[in-house]
Structures are given as structure tokens and as C-alpha cells.
Motif scaffolding. Structure first.
Motif, PDB file in Angstrom:
ATOM      1  N   GLN A 126      70.670  61.732  61.945  1.00 50.65           N
ATOM      2  CA  GLN A 126      70.680  60.271  61.825  1.00 50.65           C
ATOM      3  C   GLN A 126      69.994  59.606  63.010  1.00 50.65           C
ATOM      4  OE1 GLN A 126      74.609  58.649  60.575  1.00 50.65           O
ATOM      5  NE2 GLN A 126      75.113  60.771  60.054  1.00 50.65           N
ATOM      6  N   ASN A 127      70.178  60.173  64.198  1.00 53.48           N
ATOM      7  CA  ASN A 127      69.544  59.600  65.382  1.00 53.48           C
ATOM      8  C   ASN A 127      68.036  59.853  65.405  1.00 53.48           C
ATOM      9  OD1 ASN A 127      71.998  58.663  66.404  1.00 53.48           O
ATOM     10  ND2 ASN A 127      72.406  60.562  67.499  1.00 53.48           N
ATOM     11  N   PHE A 128      67.613  61.047  64.977  1.00 55.48           N
ATOM     12  CA  PHE A 128      66.202  61.427  65.048  1.00 55.48           C
ATOM     13  C   PHE A 128      65.383  60.829  63.911  1.00 55.48           C
ATOM     14  CE2 PHE A 128      67.270  65.725  67.268  1.00 55.48           C
ATOM     15  CZ  PHE A 128      67.492  65.041  68.454  1.00 55.48           C
ATOM     16  N   PHE A 129      65.954  60.809  62.699  1.00 56.03           N
ATOM     17  CA  PHE A 129      65.148  60.564  61.509  1.00 56.03           C
ATOM     18  C   PHE A 129      65.411  59.221  60.836  1.00 56.03           C
ATOM     19  CE2 PHE A 129      65.607  65.418  61.082  1.00 56.03           C
ATOM     20  CZ  PHE A 129      64.566  65.612  61.972  1.00 56.03           C
ATOM     21  N   THR A 130      66.200  58.353  61.435  1.00 52.97           N
ATOM     22  CA  THR A 130      66.441  57.032  60.845  1.00 52.97           C
ATOM     23  C   THR A 130      66.209  55.946  61.892  1.00 52.97           C
ATOM     24  OG1 THR A 130      68.800  57.017  61.397  1.00 52.97           O
ATOM     25  CG2 THR A 130      68.180  57.974  59.270  1.00 52.97           C
ATOM     26  N   CYS A 131      65.952  54.734  61.425  1.00 51.52           N
ATOM     27  CA  CYS A 131      65.804  53.587  62.329  1.00 51.52           C
ATOM     28  C   CYS A 131      66.121  52.311  61.561  1.00 51.52           C
ATOM     29  CB  CYS A 131      64.397  53.536  62.928  1.00 51.52           C
ATOM     30  SG  CYS A 131      63.098  53.202  61.729  1.00 51.52           S
ATOM     31  N   ASP A 132      66.040  51.178  62.248  1.00 56.84           N
ATOM     32  CA  ASP A 132      66.454  49.910  61.641  1.00 56.84           C
ATOM     33  C   ASP A 132      65.513  49.437  60.537  1.00 56.84           C
ATOM     34  OD1 ASP A 132      68.548  49.891  63.415  1.00 56.84           O
ATOM     35  OD2 ASP A 132      67.515  48.649  64.900  1.00 56.84           O
ATOM     36  N   THR A 133      64.275  49.951  60.503  1.00 53.44           N
ATOM     37  CA  THR A 133      63.307  49.480  59.506  1.00 53.44           C
ATOM     38  C   THR A 133      63.342  50.302  58.218  1.00 53.44           C
ATOM     39  OG1 THR A 133      61.578  50.884  60.445  1.00 53.44           O
ATOM     40  CG2 THR A 133      61.780  48.655  61.337  1.00 53.44           C
ATOM     41  N   ASP A 134      64.332  51.183  58.071  1.00 51.43           N
ATOM     42  CA  ASP A 134      64.384  52.016  56.863  1.00 51.43           C
ATOM     43  C   ASP A 134      64.567  51.185  55.601  1.00 51.43           C
ATOM     44  OD1 ASP A 134      63.996  54.325  58.243  1.00 51.43           O
ATOM     45  OD2 ASP A 134      66.105  54.899  58.351  1.00 51.43           O
ATOM     46  N   ALA A 135      65.156  50.008  55.756  1.00 51.64           N
ATOM     47  CA  ALA A 135      65.375  49.160  54.576  1.00 51.64           C
ATOM     48  C   ALA A 135      64.056  48.686  53.970  1.00 51.64           C
ATOM     49  CB  ALA A 135      66.238  47.958  54.952  1.00 51.64           C
ATOM     50  N   LEU A 136      62.971  48.719  54.750  1.00 55.79           N
ATOM     51  CA  LEU A 136      61.676  48.272  54.251  1.00 55.79           C
ATOM     52  C   LEU A 136      61.014  49.312  53.354  1.00 55.79           C
ATOM     53  CD1 LEU A 136      60.271  46.716  57.565  1.00 55.79           C
ATOM     54  CD2 LEU A 136      61.462  45.557  55.678  1.00 55.79           C
ATOM     55  N   ARG A 137      61.448  50.549  53.446  1.00 56.47           N
ATOM     56  CA  ARG A 137      60.865  51.616  52.628  1.00 56.47           C
ATOM     57  C   ARG A 137      61.978  52.249  51.806  1.00 56.47           C
ATOM     58  NH1 ARG A 137      56.859  54.647  56.928  1.00 56.47           N
ATOM     59  NH2 ARG A 137      58.792  54.877  58.099  1.00 56.47           N
ATOM     60  N   PRO A 138      61.931  52.142  50.484  1.00 56.14           N
ATOM     61  CA  PRO A 138      63.031  52.649  49.634  1.00 56.14           C
ATOM     62  C   PRO A 138      63.316  54.137  49.846  1.00 56.14           C
ATOM     63  CG  PRO A 138      61.553  51.265  48.369  1.00 56.14           C
ATOM     64  CD  PRO A 138      60.900  51.453  49.694  1.00 56.14           C
ATOM     65  N   SER A 139      62.277  54.930  50.054  1.00 57.38           N
ATOM     66  CA  SER A 139      62.500  56.376  50.233  1.00 57.38           C
ATOM     67  C   SER A 139      63.293  56.650  51.511  1.00 57.38           C
ATOM     68  CB  SER A 139      61.164  57.106  50.282  1.00 57.38           C
ATOM     69  OG  SER A 139      60.358  56.609  51.356  1.00 57.38           O
ATOM     70  N   ASP A 140      63.012  55.882  52.576  1.00 55.38           N
ATOM     71  CA  ASP A 140      63.754  56.063  53.826  1.00 55.38           C
ATOM     72  C   ASP A 140      65.201  55.603  53.692  1.00 55.38           C
ATOM     73  OD1 ASP A 140      61.597  57.150  55.105  1.00 55.38           O
ATOM     74  OD2 ASP A 140      60.906  55.272  55.979  1.00 55.38           O
ATOM     75  N   THR A 141      65.410  54.585  52.844  1.00 57.52           N
ATOM     76  CA  THR A 141      66.780  54.138  52.597  1.00 57.52           C
ATOM     77  C   THR A 141      67.602  55.242  51.924  1.00 57.52           C
ATOM     78  OG1 THR A 141      65.975  51.869  52.303  1.00 57.52           O
ATOM     79  CG2 THR A 141      68.178  52.349  51.494  1.00 57.52           C
ATOM     80  N   VAL A 142      66.970  55.932  50.980  1.00 58.98           N
ATOM     81  CA  VAL A 142      67.658  57.044  50.311  1.00 58.98           C
ATOM     82  C   VAL A 142      67.937  58.165  51.311  1.00 58.98           C
ATOM     83  CG1 VAL A 142      67.433  58.823  48.536  1.00 58.98           C
ATOM     84  CG2 VAL A 142      66.661  56.492  48.069  1.00 58.98           C
ATOM     85  N   MET A 143      66.955  58.456  52.159  1.00 59.75           N
ATOM     86  CA  MET A 143      67.140  59.529  53.135  1.00 59.75           C
ATOM     87  C   MET A 143      68.199  59.167  54.174  1.00 59.75           C
ATOM     88  SD  MET A 143      65.513  62.094  52.210  1.00 59.75           S
ATOM     89  CE  MET A 143      65.965  63.022  53.671  1.00 59.75           C
ATOM     90  N   GLN A 144      68.317  57.892  54.496  1.00 55.49           N
ATOM     91  CA  GLN A 144      69.363  57.476  55.437  1.00 55.49           C
ATOM     92  C   GLN A 144      70.737  57.820  54.883  1.00 55.49           C
ATOM     93  OE1 GLN A 144      69.738  53.189  56.367  1.00 55.49           O
ATOM     94  NE2 GLN A 144      69.447  53.779  58.511  1.00 55.49           N
ATOM     95  N   LYS A 145      70.913  57.670  53.582  1.00 54.19           N
ATOM     96  CA  LYS A 145      72.174  58.061  52.946  1.00 54.19           C
ATOM     97  C   LYS A 145      72.287  59.585  52.856  1.00 54.19           C
ATOM     98  CE  LYS A 145      72.396  53.844  50.138  1.00 54.19           C
ATOM     99  NZ  LYS A 145      72.372  53.296  48.754  1.00 54.19           N
ATOM    100  N   ALA A 146      71.153  60.241  52.656  1.00 51.75           N
ATOM    101  CA  ALA A 146      71.170  61.698  52.491  1.00 51.75           C
ATOM    102  C   ALA A 146      71.685  62.391  53.748  1.00 51.75           C
ATOM    103  CB  ALA A 146      69.768  62.201  52.156  1.00 51.75           C
ATOM    104  N   TRP A 147      71.269  61.914  54.929  1.00 52.40           N
ATOM    105  CA  TRP A 147      71.705  62.560  56.171  1.00 52.40           C
ATOM    106  C   TRP A 147      73.203  62.405  56.393  1.00 52.40           C
ATOM    107  CZ3 TRP A 147      68.226  65.790  57.176  1.00 52.40           C
ATOM    108  CH2 TRP A 147      66.870  65.481  57.145  1.00 52.40           C
ATOM    109  N   ARG A 148      73.816  61.426  55.723  1.00 55.44           N
ATOM    110  CA  ARG A 148      75.264  61.220  55.880  1.00 55.44           C
ATOM    111  C   ARG A 148      76.076  62.019  54.875  1.00 55.44           C
ATOM    112  NH1 ARG A 148      73.705  55.464  56.386  1.00 55.44           N
ATOM    113  NH2 ARG A 148      73.728  54.909  58.593  1.00 55.44           N
ATOM    114  N   GLU A 149      75.425  62.572  53.875  1.00 55.76           N
ATOM    115  CA  GLU A 149      76.142  63.329  52.852  1.00 55.76           C
ATOM    116  C   GLU A 149      76.697  64.627  53.441  1.00 55.76           C
ATOM    117  OE1 GLU A 149      77.007  62.817  49.841  1.00 55.76           O
ATOM    118  OE2 GLU A 149      75.851  61.064  49.199  1.00 55.76           O
ATOM    119  N   ARG A 150      77.934  64.954  53.069  1.00 54.98           N
ATOM    120  CA  ARG A 150      78.543  66.200  53.535  1.00 54.98           C
ATOM    121  C   ARG A 150      78.183  67.381  52.649  1.00 54.98           C
ATOM    122  NH1 ARG A 150      84.733  64.867  55.566  1.00 54.98           N
ATOM    123  NH2 ARG A 150      84.181  63.307  57.140  1.00 54.98           N
ATOM    124  N   ASN A 151      78.003  67.137  51.373  1.00 56.28           N
ATOM    125  CA  ASN A 151      77.720  68.214  50.426  1.00 56.28           C
ATOM    126  C   ASN A 151      76.241  68.583  50.469  1.00 56.28           C
ATOM    127  OD1 ASN A 151      76.976  69.495  47.823  1.00 56.28           O
ATOM    128  ND2 ASN A 151      79.163  69.245  47.407  1.00 56.28           N
TER     129      ASN A 151
END
Length: 478
Positions: A126-151
Motif C-alpha cells: 500500500q505504501n509503495f504502490f498507491t498514492c492520493d491520485t489513484d482516484a483519477l485512474r479507475p485501474s489504480d482504484t481497483v488495485m488500491q482495494k486489491a492490496w488490502r484484500e486478505r484472500n
């Protein structure tokens, strides 16, 4: 002889009882004093007196290791100031989850990673691969959620969703390379796709990074992604046997991003150069990173010891050295081993195969058992390759513990050994692994001896009290 016989025949059971009680009491006092002295000073009082005072009188000479070099005093203070007591670091040589950790679990049925370790990795991602501008790119928004998934399957599914939205989503390829790929070859293919996408996004971020703080944060994130991908590609090349290619990729990466030294890419480079047996290049890397102002690691300290041991190990013999004394090169090698062992005392048992290895965790605690496992897992082969290196280590490593002050409120070459390492290592290493604990001194011989003497004389006193006539007959017979 007649007088002694008459004297023994007149002794009563009360005398033997009093004798055994007195001897039991005296040996008990000696045992208590020995135990107290060991707890306070870490040595047996009787052994210390015999080695220091009695042995020279009968002609013995103690071959103690030479005094440490004076340059280490400054390092002690600098390290004490710069190093937090128990900071967990990302393992520079961590394995691939899909291609290595998962395969181990399939074969053995044992989970090689702890939840605590994987949770730390999730935070890193989450620290390396996400930032505050992820909301501007839909794919990055999905990945921001992906890094938080436990499964893991949920993370992989989210990565494919991100690629459907943007076929050039570098972080999605990174996740698939780490977790879905079941071989290093498959992981390398995903990382090559991630590199192509990451370089394109990085160039775009470079062109507009000065427009706003948000764009600067985006450039920082895209830089992290690019460095991560290039490093993992170099590690794939190393694992697939293309070692010279891996060395070139690591060197280029260190030149391109010199400010990212905290990622410890030089430790990957050291291991690859050792595999090439390019010892002059290894020494050049050590000259840059084994500096008084930089934090140490087991890889640095033990590699420095290995290079010095290489100069003398082939001809080293403990019997010969005890007769003629140590040469200058041997003294340097022994000092380097003592320095390495003091930094991380857990490593020698793995290198000498006195303790079994497990897969290294994704995070390590410097000076802890987790770092020792990670170092020995990759470097044991390099020690075996140099003839006599392990023999020299076997002959000298335990001498370190006689040099370090005890209790460990003071350090010798480094700051005092942290007291929290055992707790942190138990969180990082799997439950089926027996965690190595330090300091854990073995009881000296004379503590065992006095304890046995006290117990034996107490038992004789009890038997004399219960069966006085039989014990008198037994004593006279003896």
C-alpha cells in the motif's frame, strides 16, 4: 595402617551421618555461589580461577583471540544513535509467493509465512504502490482495494479487473507475477509486461511532476513501481541462472536510483557476485557499504568475514595455530568472524548445519533469528564453496561470547544486543520452526558438577539416617 583400621572400627553411624550432612551442606554452598557468579558474570568462578591463575603455574598458555581493533569504538556509538532497537526490515532476497512459498505449502502442507509477516507486506504494498491520485485512474482504484484484500484469490481477481480497465496497469502485473505465477519463468513474463507499462507511466509522471504536490506523489509511486519491477526481474534472472545479466541489471538500477540505498539492493548484488566467485567485485561493494555511518546487516558482516577467511582457510589448522600462534592474516580473519558473530550470533549454527533451515520470511529483524535464516538460506553454498571456511568458523565463532561483556548492558563492537528480538522473531517465523534465542549461555561444567555432588552427598546423608548399620558396613568396605 593398624591405627587407621582401629579408628575406622570405632566410628559410629552418627559420625557418618554428620559427615555426609556436612559435605552436602558445603557442596550446596559452593553450588549456590557458582550459580550466583554465573548469573552475574556469565562464567564459572572455579573455571575462571583455574584458567587465570592455576593454568599458568603448571605451564599452560591460553590462546585467547586478539583484542578488537580500535576503529570499532566509533561504530558502537554511531550505531547506537542511528539504529532503532527493533525495526523490522523488508527482506532484500524475499521469495516469490506463487512460485516458491506456495509450492512449498503444496508439497509439505505447512504455511511458510505468518499472518504478521504477510500483514507487513500488505502495508508495504500500500505504501509503495498507491498514492492520493489513484482516484483519477479507475485501474489504480481497483488495485488500491486489491492490496488490502486478505484472500489471495480475491487479490488476483482484482488484478484481472484492473487489467480489463487498463491493459497497461503495471501494479496489476506485479501482483500476478508475485502471487499467480507458479514458476519463475511465468513470474518473469509478468514482470516484463509490468516493466513495459511501468516505464511508460514513469516517463509521463516525470513530465508533469512539478505541476502540483499530487503529481509529485504520483511520480514517487511510479518510481517505486519501476524500481521494484527492475529488482524482481534481476532476481528472476539470478534464479534462472543468468547471473551476469542479473549483476548488470542490479548495477544499472543502483546507478539510476542512487538515493534508494535503503532498499538494500547491494545485498542482492553481493549474493550474485559471490555466485560468480567475483571476490574482487564483492570487496569493492563492501568497501562502499560496510561504512561506519551505514547500518550493518548479516550479509555485510558475514561476507566481509568470508573474504578474510578465504585468504587463510585453506591452510588453517587449529593444532598448528595453537603451536606457532596466529599470523596477521589469520588474526584479521578471526576478528572479522568475531565481529560478524557479535552482530548476529544466530548465523553460525545454520552455516555449520547444527540447526535446520526453513524458507526465509518476507521481513527480517536485523540481528535476529529471522535475519540469520534469510542469510544462511542464500549464502550457505558460498561458504561451502571456499575450502576450509566453515572449519575456520567452527573453530573460532564461540570465542566471541567470551569477549562480549556479560550481562549485555554494554556492547563490544556494536550497540548492546536488543532484548526484544525473540518476541519479534516468533511473530515473523513459522510456528514449526524452533526460534534461536540469544543470549542463552550453557551452564559451565562446575555448576553441573557441584549440583551433582550436592545431590549425591544429600542422598548419602538420607541413606545413612535411614539405614545406619548398612551404611557403616558399606563405608568400611569402601
Amino acid at each position: 595402617l593398624l591405627t587407621v583400621t582401629v579408628f575406622l572400627s570405632t566410628l559410629t553411624p552418627k559420625f557418618y551421618f554428620a559427615l555426609t550432612v556436612t559435605s552436602s551442606f558445603i557442596s550446596g554452598l559452593i553450588f549456590v555461589f557458582e550459580w550466583w557468579h554465573f548469573r552475574k558474570y556469565g562464567t564459572s568462578f572455579i573455571e575462571q580461577v583455574s584458567v587465570s591463575h592455576l593454568r599458568p603455574l603448571i605451564g599452560g598458555v591460553e590462546n585467547s583471540p586478539p583484542a578488537p581493533a580500535a576503529f570499532s569504538a566509533g561504530e558502537n556509538e554511531t550505531s547506537r544513535q542511528n539504529m532503532p532497537e527493533c525495526k523490522v526490515w523488508r527482506n532484500p532476497l524475499n521469495l516469490f509467493r506463487g512460485a516458491e512459498y506456495s509450492r512449498y505449502m503444496w508439497v509439505t502442507g505447512k504455511e511458510p509465512l505468518t499472518y504478521y509477516d504477510m500483514n507487513l507486506s500488505a502495508q508495504d504494498h500500500q505504501n509503495f504502490f498507491t498514492c492520493d491520485t489513484d482516484a483519477l485512474r479507475p485501474s489504480d482504484t481497483v488495485m488500491q482495494k486489491a492490496w488490502r484484500e486478505r484472500n489471495p484469490q480475491a487479490r488476483i481477481k482484482a488484478a484481472y479487473q484492473a487489467l480489463e480497465l487498463n491493459n497497461d496497469c503495471a501494479t496489476a502485473y506485479v501482483l500476478l507475477a508475485e502471487e499467480e505465477a507458479t514458476t519463475i519463468v511465468d513470474a518473469e513474463k509478468y514482470f516484463k509486461q509490468a516493466l513495459k507499462a511501468g516505464e511508460m507511466i514513469y516517463r509521463k509522471s516525470q513530465n508533469c511532476h512539478s505541476q502540483s504536490p499530487q503529481h509529485e506523489a504520483q511520480l514517487r509511486r511510479d518510481t517505486n513501481v519501476l524500481v521494484y519491477v527492475k529488482r524482481r526481474l534481476a532476481m528472476c534472472a539470478r534464479k534462472l541462472g543468468r547471473i551476469r545479466e542479473a549483476v548488470k541489471m542490479m548495477r544499472d538500477l543502483m546507478k539510476e536510483f542512487p538515493l534508494l540505498s535503503m532498499l538494500n539492493i547491494h545485498e542482492n548484488l553481493l549474493e550474485a557476485l559471490l555466485e560468480l566467485q567475483a571476490y574482487a567485485d564483492v570487496q569493492a561493494v563492501l568497501a562502499k557499504y560496510d561504512d561506519i555511518s551505514l547500518p550493518k546487516s548479516a550479509a555485510i558482516c558475514y561476507t566481509a568475514a568470508l573474504l578474510k577467511a578465504r585468504a587463510v582457510s585453506e591452510r588453517f589448522s587449529p593444532e598448528t595455530a595453537s603451536k606457532r600462534g596466529l599470523s596477521t592474516a589469520e588474526i584479521n580473519a578471526v576478528e572479522a568472524i568475531h565481529r560478524a558473530v557479535e552482530f548476529n550470533p544466530h548465523v553460525p549454527k545454520y552455516l555449520l548445519e547444527m540447526k535446520s533451515l526453513v524458507l526465509p520470511p518476507e521481513h527480517i529483524l536485523k540481528r535476529g533469528d529471522s535475519e540469520a535464516v534469510a542469510y544462511a538460506f542464500f549464502h550457505l553454498q558460498h561458504w561451502k564453496r571456499i575450502e576450509g571456511a566453515l572449519n575456520l568458523l567452527h573453530c573460532t565463532w564461540e570465542g566471541t561470547f567470551r569477549m562480549i561483556p556479560y550481562p549485555l548492558e554494554k556492547g563490544h563492537l556494536f550497540y548492546p544486543y536488543p532484548s526484544c528480538t525473540e518476541t519479534a522473531d516468533r511473530e515473523l517465523l513459522p510456528t514449526f520452526h524452533e526460534v534461536s534465542v540469544y543470549p542463552q549461555k550453557e551452564l559451565p561444567f562446575f555448576i553441573h558438577f557441584t549440583a551433582g555432588l550436592c545431590s549425591f552427598s544429600a542422598m548419602l546423608a538420607l541413606l545413612t539416617h535411614q539405614f545406619p548399620e548398612l551404611m557403616v558396613i558399606f563405608a568400611k568396605a569402601v
